[in-house]
Design a protein around this motif. Structure first.
Motif, mmCIF file in Angstrom:
data_model
loop_
_atom_site.group_PDB
_atom_site.id
_atom_site.type_symbol
_atom_site.label_atom_id
_atom_site.label_comp_id
_atom_site.label_asym_id
_atom_site.label_seq_id
_atom_site.Cartn_x
_atom_site.Cartn_y
_atom_site.Cartn_z
ATOM 1 N N ALA A 194 38.673 28.037 22.731
ATOM 2 C CA ALA A 194 40.016 27.629 23.152
ATOM 3 C C ALA A 194 40.788 28.818 23.722
ATOM 4 O O ALA A 194 41.482 28.694 24.738
ATOM 5 N N ALA A 195 40.663 29.980 23.095
ATOM 6 C CA ALA A 195 41.331 31.178 23.595
ATOM 7 C C ALA A 195 40.779 31.582 24.953
ATOM 8 O O ALA A 195 41.534 31.991 25.850
ATOM 9 N N ALA A 196 39.458 31.464 25.116
ATOM 10 C CA ALA A 196 38.855 31.806 26.403
ATOM 11 C C ALA A 196 39.356 30.883 27.508
ATOM 12 O O ALA A 196 39.646 31.329 28.632
ATOM 13 N N GLY A 197 39.470 29.594 27.219
ATOM 14 C CA GLY A 197 39.982 28.661 28.216
ATOM 15 C C GLY A 197 41.425 28.946 28.583
ATOM 16 O O GLY A 197 41.799 28.888 29.763
ATOM 17 N N LEU A 198 42.251 29.282 27.585
ATOM 18 C CA LEU A 198 43.648 29.605 27.864
ATOM 19 C C LEU A 198 43.758 30.871 28.707
ATOM 20 O O LEU A 198 44.530 30.919 29.680
ATOM 21 N N CYS A 199 42.986 31.878 28.362
ATOM 22 C CA CYS A 199 43.012 33.128 29.138
ATOM 23 C C CYS A 199 42.561 32.888 30.572
ATOM 24 O O CYS A 199 43.138 33.438 31.520
ATOM 25 N N PHE A 200 41.536 32.067 30.742
ATOM 26 C CA PHE A 200 41.031 31.773 32.083
ATOM 27 C C PHE A 200 42.089 31.065 32.921
ATOM 28 O O PHE A 200 42.318 31.427 34.087
ATOM 29 N N ALA A 201 42.734 30.059 32.346
ATOM 30 C CA ALA A 201 43.744 29.309 33.097
ATOM 31 C C ALA A 201 44.918 30.203 33.489
ATOM 32 O O ALA A 201 45.425 30.124 34.614
ATOM 33 N N LEU A 202 45.356 31.056 32.576
ATOM 34 C CA LEU A 202 46.472 31.949 32.894
ATOM 35 C C LEU A 202 46.089 32.964 33.965
ATOM 36 O O LEU A 202 46.892 33.295 34.840
ATOM 37 N N SER A 203 44.877 33.452 33.896
ATOM 38 C CA SER A 203 44.433 34.430 34.892
ATOM 39 C C SER A 203 44.292 33.795 36.272
ATOM 40 O O SER A 203 44.624 34.427 37.283
ATOM 41 N N MET A 204 43.822 32.557 36.331
ATOM 42 C CA MET A 204 43.661 31.889 37.622
ATOM 43 C C MET A 204 44.992 31.702 38.337
ATOM 44 O O MET A 204 45.047 31.684 39.570
ATOM 45 N N GLY A 205 46.087 31.563 37.582
ATOM 46 C CA GLY A 205 47.378 31.335 38.205
ATOM 47 C C GLY A 205 48.258 32.561 38.311
ATOM 48 O O GLY A 205 49.385 32.462 38.802
ATOM 49 N N GLU A 206 47.768 33.714 37.891
ATOM 50 C CA GLU A 206 48.583 34.926 37.902
ATOM 51 C C GLU A 206 48.851 35.386 39.335
ATOM 52 O O GLU A 206 47.953 35.473 40.159
ATOM 53 N N LEU A 207 50.129 35.708 39.627
ATOM 54 C CA LEU A 207 50.520 36.101 40.974
ATOM 55 C C LEU A 207 51.329 37.396 41.007
ATOM 56 O O LEU A 207 51.040 38.286 41.811
ATOM 57 N N SER A 208 52.340 37.522 40.141
ATOM 58 C CA SER A 208 53.315 38.606 40.283
ATOM 59 C C SER A 208 52.670 39.980 40.206
ATOM 60 O O SER A 208 52.836 40.819 41.111
ATOM 61 N N ALA A 209 51.929 40.244 39.133
ATOM 62 C CA ALA A 209 51.287 41.546 38.997
ATOM 63 C C ALA A 209 50.194 41.734 40.044
ATOM 64 O O ALA A 209 49.991 42.846 40.551
ATOM 65 N N THR A 210 49.498 40.654 40.387
ATOM 66 C CA THR A 210 48.429 40.745 41.372
ATOM 67 C C THR A 210 48.957 41.151 42.733
ATOM 68 O O THR A 210 48.307 41.915 43.470
ATOM 69 N N MET A 211 50.134 40.655 43.099
ATOM 70 C CA MET A 211 50.725 40.985 44.395
ATOM 71 C C MET A 211 50.944 42.486 44.555
ATOM 72 O O MET A 211 50.881 43.022 45.663
ATOM 73 N N MET A 212 51.181 43.188 43.463
ATOM 74 C CA MET A 212 51.457 44.612 43.530
ATOM 75 C C MET A 212 50.193 45.455 43.550
ATOM 76 O O MET A 212 50.243 46.643 43.889
ATOM 77 N N LEU A 213 49.056 44.870 43.185
ATOM 78 C CA LEU A 213 47.874 45.685 42.914
ATOM 79 C C LEU A 213 46.664 45.370 43.786
ATOM 80 O O LEU A 213 45.787 46.232 43.931
ATOM 81 N N TYR A 214 46.571 44.173 44.336
ATOM 82 C CA TYR A 214 45.310 43.762 44.944
ATOM 83 C C TYR A 214 44.999 44.576 46.205
ATOM 84 O O TYR A 214 45.876 44.857 47.012
ATOM 85 N N PRO A 215 43.734 44.974 46.379
ATOM 86 C CA PRO A 215 43.323 45.631 47.620
ATOM 87 C C PRO A 215 42.974 44.598 48.680
ATOM 88 O O PRO A 215 42.786 43.410 48.370
#
Length: 265
Positions: A194-215
């Motif tokens: 259950a924790a793995a599924g929650l972490c996966f779903a949150l990571s798939m939708g993450e935007l704010s921090a990714t916008m600052m870091l992605y190459p």
């Protein structure tokens, strides 16, 4: 249900659907309808087409989807390992020390994710750990943001775990490592999945921090959706959002099957 009267049950169900449809279901239906439209000037979309999905199949959107999947899987596995280890290690600590550990893990959730992205950008922009502009820093950011949920899920499961199983195995001469791998972790498997599924779903939708870091060579799908809609291609962005939702839901359904079998065992 806790409500035994038939009239009361129907009233509760009616209230649920009245709240569920406009708040939760309607936005998803709007995005789905927009993904097949070329124009929306009235109450309903017009110019129905599948061109947006054909463009996804021909363009680099599948690469962005793969990038999101790899990032989410890597971040979820690392977060699950770190969160589980921390929860198991903190189990033997005094109550005050456990609260300190919980607060440290919840700190990235208590601040905006853009602050987490900025902190990682500052921390890893100079030697000896120069990760700025790499895909690794994106995975680290996602891991930092979702580890708290893995830690809290495992911690809550540990508090409900009956210590009699562990004590029985130890009384029969089992070593602590054997008790951990063959008794404790199997009992925690439903919570771990259950924790793995929650972490996966949150990571798939993450935007704010990714916008600052992605190459440039590691473009996750949420960033592509933001860029597409920012250019005014709202219907193409809706199609990308549908692909993101369906992919995340499919993975979560697979994880739920693993959790169900683990619970049965």
């Amino acid at each position: 249900m806790l409500v035994h009267s038939r009239w009361a049950r129907r009233s509760v169900q009616a209230v649920f659907f009245l709240l569920f449809l406009p708040v939760f279901a309607l936005p998803f239906l709007v995005v789905l309808a927009a993904s097949f439209a070329t124009d929306w000037s009235g109450a309903l979309p017009s110019g129905l087409t599948v061109t947006h999905y054909q463009d996804i199949a021909r363009g680099d959107s599948l690469t962005a989807l793969t990038t999101s999947l790899v990032t989410a899987v890597a971040a979820s596995l690392i977060a699950l390992a770190v969160g589980t280890w921390a929860a198991l290690a903190a189990e033997r600590l005094p109550r005050r020390a456990r609260r300190v550990v919980d607060a440290l893990f919840m700190l990235p959730v208590a601040v905006p994710s853009v602050v987490v992205g900025l902190s990682l950008l500052v921390a890893f922009s100079e030697p000896p750990l120069l990760l700025n502009g790499t895909r690794e820093i994106v995975v680290i950011a996602h891991t930092v943001l979702v580890t708290a949920f893995a830690h809290q899920s495992v911690t809550a499961a540990l508090t409900r775990l009956d210590p009699a199983y562990e004590q029985s195995a130890a009384s029969l001469g089992a070593r602590p490592s054997y008790v951990l791998w063959r008794v404790k972790l199997p009992l925690l498997l439903p919570s771990l999945t259950a924790a793995a599924g929650l972490c996966f779903a949150l990571s798939m939708g993450e935007l704010s921090a990714t916008m600052m870091l992605y190459p440039p060579d590691w473009l996750p799908l949420p960033v592509k959706i933001f860029g597409t809609t920012d250019r005014g291609a709202l219907f193409a962005g809706a199609a990308l959002a549908v692909v993101l939702m369906v992919t995340t839901l499919a993975v979560l359904l697979g994880v739920s099957r693993i959790r169900t079998r683990a619970s049965y065992r």
